[in-house]
Design a protein around this motif. Structure first.
Motif, mmCIF file in Angstrom:
data_model
loop_
_atom_site.group_PDB
_atom_site.id
_atom_site.type_symbol
_atom_site.label_atom_id
_atom_site.label_comp_id
_atom_site.label_asym_id
_atom_site.label_seq_id
_atom_site.Cartn_x
_atom_site.Cartn_y
_atom_site.Cartn_z
ATOM 1 N N LEU A 159 0.947 -1.262 0.063
ATOM 2 C CA LEU A 159 -0.022 -0.113 0.010
ATOM 3 C C LEU A 159 0.942 1.471 -0.052
ATOM 4 N N LYS A 160 0.251 2.222 -0.355
ATOM 5 C CA LYS A 160 0.914 3.747 -0.587
ATOM 6 C C LYS A 160 -0.127 4.758 -0.200
ATOM 7 N N THR A 161 0.384 5.987 0.296
ATOM 8 C CA THR A 161 -0.427 7.140 0.561
ATOM 9 C C THR A 161 -1.178 7.478 -0.799
ATOM 10 N N GLY A 162 -2.389 7.759 -0.409
ATOM 11 C CA GLY A 162 -3.474 7.845 -1.798
ATOM 12 C C GLY A 162 -4.268 6.691 -1.831
ATOM 13 N N ASP A 163 -3.760 5.712 -1.629
ATOM 14 C CA ASP A 163 -4.635 4.205 -1.692
ATOM 15 C C ASP A 163 -5.793 4.430 -0.798
ATOM 16 N N ARG A 170 -17.581 1.928 5.306
ATOM 17 C CA ARG A 170 -16.870 3.160 4.722
ATOM 18 C C ARG A 170 -15.678 3.025 4.322
ATOM 19 N N LEU A 171 -15.479 3.730 3.205
ATOM 20 C CA LEU A 171 -14.225 3.852 2.491
ATOM 21 C C LEU A 171 -13.129 5.143 3.211
ATOM 22 N N PHE A 172 -12.077 4.774 3.381
ATOM 23 C CA PHE A 172 -11.044 5.700 3.886
ATOM 24 C C PHE A 172 -9.896 5.816 3.001
ATOM 25 N N PRO A 173 -9.602 7.218 2.626
ATOM 26 C CA PRO A 173 -8.202 7.380 1.952
ATOM 27 C C PRO A 173 -7.062 7.123 3.054
ATOM 28 N N ILE A 174 -6.031 6.672 2.509
ATOM 29 C CA ILE A 174 -4.954 6.399 3.433
ATOM 30 C C ILE A 174 -4.113 7.590 3.331
ATOM 31 N N ALA A 175 -3.974 8.433 4.507
ATOM 32 C CA ALA A 175 -3.415 9.624 4.677
ATOM 33 C C ALA A 175 -1.859 9.332 4.822
#
Length: 851
Positions: A159-163, A170-175
């Motif tokens: 995973l990377k930031t923005g995924d 609920r869907l969360f963006p990875i900060a």
């Protein structure tokens, strides 16, 4: 000749010191290696003691950063009005958190993973920080609505930031990635890595339902100068009645300190064994040393020296050697502790700064002198009882020592070991068992060595060749080192083998049963209306639902004639406090499972028709609640009181990887109560398990799934790390044994040279003498290491049978690696130390110029 009555220690001190120094200059090399064995033991003890104190200081200094606040109020249920009023009376919480396990879905790949969700609101942490990449998201994730995901988890799933990741609905963006945070670490974080999200968005996930395991935490920043201990004493009892709790950073630090303190005590005992092993070498070396000095003692007595003076000369030598060994050991220990933060970094949730600890330094110096003198006292008694006529006798004279004096010496040694163990363990029974075990192992190994020599004498193989016969004779020749070498080799082998076997026991207890019906995948928090969907998802993949277990949550309302509130208010109550506050997860069934054994009563009861409902209690619950068969209990099941009677008490094997329960109800009682379910199945491989988890989480996003394979992998990894740390400390025992071995050969070097010269005079070649030496050390290495492994097998079997209550299936490492490895090591050291024996010319013995 001077009379003993004229002996004045103060007046003669200068003369005694001069004599001790002059004699030690000529003989110091013989005892130097044995001093090295004391050095190693002291270095191990001092390094662990010093690091332990540094660890306590660091925990105390960083306790706020470890908690992230000055104090907190926590509960496993939503706070009621009384708890909320208490929070308001404290000025209101400065931050709050809700945490629970859940499945996370990664939409880009479709992978799933059990995570620990932490919903946070406010400026938490107030001490320490969220270490994130990028650093700025530690303070912006709440406003942006993003998630901070464990760095290891991000690396594992690419995973990377923005995924994005999905929690429930609920869907969360990875900060960003979360590298470190207060409250982050331990086994729980390894099984369910943390994911931090804003508190305000938790409700949108739909993850908090009936039966969900949720923790509610309220964090506070104390006023300057506020007495947190007094606050805890005042507020915590009020919260206890409401099934909540207060923890201060001080109490959290103390709890964490105790956790590492117990592990430190164990490592201290391993190091202490290394020290004891070195002392055995001291006793052996002094025994041979004194034998060689008896002639000199007799001469001194003929010249007018008293028995006290001759005794004090050699006692001062040993004490000086112990003091020097203590100094070197302390310095080595302080240097060694610098490596501990790197060795233990996987177990520590913070960085440890090491420094000087005066108490540990003092302990090292005292140990050096005291243990050297104590263990040398027995052999030194030979100088007390030697007669001046010894100088006139050509033959060897065995000095008869006072039995009372010997008994006092050995009694003092045992008392010291017990006292030091008690100081380390702070428990008189643990200290007693440790001393008993040490004495038993030493006695068994020493007895085996003497028995072996006796059998060799009685059944000597006269038909063997010259070299084999001579090597056997060396085992019971004058000044032989058979007993001390077998002790050194056996104890070291015993320690290492026991570590291997104990690890096998722990892994076997935590392992997953391979039987067909044993589950390895568990579905948690399955609501009643979701059970059919979950079952269909499993069967569609060609697997069967092994268990569908209903779970009802409840608390104890009354024990016998006293309500829980009354018991809490009673300061004299001896009931286990967890019983009063715990929310039990209970099931109902009419049979016992493999992990349960009846202790008292009958299950299911056959004579129940009406009246109080019969229940079965685990023995730990019955003991802590002080109840037995026939006693009454009243439970609060979500506001409904239900009267029960203890009809059955059973033991539960909690270490088995299966679902176990403290309390069982019979069927036909709780079916209509609010409940959720746990489903289990068995997947044939990790690939199939991952596929099934993706399918189930897609259909039922609020269900949590535990793959027991992953838990077992985590446990095995942790045990491997612990074993490595213990082996690191146990290495001191092995190294001490090696030094004792080297010193034993060097101390009896003159005797060896004399034997070599005599054999060469009689026509023996260097090759034959080398063959004799090799066989002798092969016998010693094989016997010592074999006895160590066998004793370890026996001790580990008893441990498995009576402590862990499991079948003992030992690994082959000690037999295939440890036993031949130590045997070969002993052989190589023996040959290396015997080089000078083969190279010494006959005139060296005749002139008695022994280096």
């Amino acid at each position: 000749m001077n009379s003993d009555n004229n002996y004045n220690p103060k007046a003669d001190l200068d003369w005694l010191l001069k004599m001790a120094w002059r004699d030690s200059k000529a003989s110091g090399k013989r005892l130097m290696l044995f001093m090295a064995s004391i050095v190693l033991g002291i270095a191990a003890v001092v390094s662990i003691q010093s690091f332990g104190e540094n660890l306590k200081e660091n925990i105390a200094l960083q306790s706020k950063a470890l908690m992230g606040a000055d104090y907190k109020i926590d509960s496993d249920q939503p706070p009621n009005e009384r708890v909320l009023r208490i929070i308001d009376s404290l000025g209101g919480a400065d931050a709050r958190e809700v945490s629970f396990p859940s499945m996370a879905v990664f939409p880009n790949s479709g992978d799933t993973k059990l995570v620990g969700v932490r919903g946070i609101e406010g400026g938490y942490p107030f001490y320490g920080e969220f270490e994130t990449v990028p650093a700025s998201v530690a303070t912006t994730y709440q406003q942006s609505g993003g998630a901070l995901v464990d760095a290891t988890l991000m690396s594992q799933f690419g995973l990377k930031t923005g995924d994005s990741l999905k929690l429930g609905e609920r869907l969360f963006p990875i900060a960003g990635s979360l590298v470190a945070a207060p409250g982050m670490g331990g086994i729980g974080a390894s099984i369910a890595p943390p994911v931090v999200v804003p508190y305000r968005l938790i409700e949108e996930t739909g993850l908090i339902q009936v039966g969900s395991r949720v923790d509610y935490d309220f964090y506070f920043v104390a006023d300057p100068g506020q007495d947190l201990e007094a606050l805890d004493e005042e507020v915590d009892p009020q919260l206890d009645i409401e099934n909540a709790d207060m923890d201060t950073h001080i109490s959290e630090g103390q709890r964490l300190g105790r956790r590492y303190d117990n592990f430190g005590k164990f490592l201290n005992l391993v190091a202490f064994i290394a020290l004891l092993l070195g002392c055995v070498g001291i006793a052996s070396s002094v025994h041979i040393y004194v034998k060689e000095k008896l002639q000199s003692v007799a001469v001194l007595k003929c010249l007018g020296a008293t028995r006290k003076q001759t005794f004090m000369i050699y006692l001062l030598q040993i004490a000086g050697m112990g003091f020097l060994g203590g100094i070197i050991g302390v310095l080595s220990g302080l240097l060694l502790q610098q490596s501990f933060p790197f060795v233990l970094q996987d177990f520590l949730p913070f960085e440890v700064e090491v420094g000087l600890v005066p108490d540990a330094i003092l302990v090292g110096l005292v140990l050096g002198i005291l243990m050297s003198v104590l263990f040398a006292m027995g052999p030194l008694l030979g100088t007390w009882y030697v007669s001046p006529l010894q100088v006139l006798r050509v033959q060897e004279n065995n000095v008869q020592k006072s039995r009372r004096a010997i008994a006092l010496v050995y009694g003092a040694i045992v008392l010291f070991i017990f006292g030091f163990s008690l100081w380390l363990l702070n428990n008189i029974w643990y200290a007693f068992y440790f001393v008993f075990a040490i004495i038993t192992v030493f006695a068994v190994l020493g007895g085996i060595a003497k028995f072996f020599m006796k059998m060799v004498k009685r059944y000597f193989p006269h038909s063997w060749g010259f070299a084999p016969r001579q090597s056997l004779l060396n085992l019971f020749r004058p000044n032989n080192q058979t007993v001390v070498l077998i002790l050194a080799i056996g104890i070291g082998t015993f320690l290492i083998s026991t570590l291997y076997f104990t690890r096998d026991i722990l892994l076997a207890r935590a392992s997953i049963d391979g039987a067909k019906e044993a589950p390895n995948l568990i579905l948690l928090d399955v609501q009643t209306d979701e059970r059919e969907t979950a079952s269909m998802g499993i069967t569609e993949e060609g697997m069967e639902v092994i268990n569908s277990i209903p779970i009802i949550t409840m608390r104890i309302h009354q024990i016998k004639d006293s309500t829980v509130r009354d018991i809490i208010a009673d300061t004299t109550s001896t009931l286990g406090s967890w019983i009063l506050y715990h929310e039990f997860r209970v099931t109902y069934r009419d049979s016992l499972v493999a992990s349960e054994t009846t202790i008292d009563g009958e299950w299911p009861p056959t004579d129940w028709r009406d009246g109080p409902i019969p229940i079965s209690l685990a023995d730990n619950v019955a003991a802590d609640a002080r109840v037995r068969v026939g006693d009454r209990l009243i439970f609060n099941i979500q506001g409904v009181l239900m009267e029960t009677v203890v009809a059955h008490i059973r033991s539960v094997d909690w270490l088995r990887m299966q679902l176990n329960f403290n309390i069982l109800f019979p069927s036909g009682v709780l079916e209509e109560a609010p409940q959720f379910h746990i489903l289990t199945t068995k997947t044939p491989s990790e690939t199939v398990s991952a596929s099934l988890q993706r399918k189930l989480v897609k259909r039922l996003p609020t269900v949590s799934i535990i793959d027991l394979r992953q838990i077992f992998t985590v446990i095995e990894d942790i045990l491997d790390k612990i074993a490595w740390v213990i082996n690191f400390i146990a290495f001191f025992s092995i190294l001490t044994g090696i030094i004792v071995l080297i010193g034993s050969v060097r101390t009896s070097k003159y005797q060896r040279i004399k034997e070599s010269v005599l054999l060469r005079t009689l026509g023996a070649k260097a090759k034959q003498i080398l063959h004799i030496t090799a066989l002798e050390y092969l016998y010693l290495g094989l016997l010592g290491s074999a006895m160590g492994v066998l004793l370890s097998l026996l001790g580990s079997y008893l441990l498995a049978e009576f402590v862990f209550d499991t079948t003992f299936a030992p690994s082959w490492e000690p037999m295939l690696i440890v036993l031949p490895g130590i045997t070969l090591l002993v052989l190589l050291i023996g040959l290396w130390n015997s080089r000078s024996v083969l190279q010494s010319p006959p005139l060296e013995v005749l002139r008695k110029e022994v280096s």
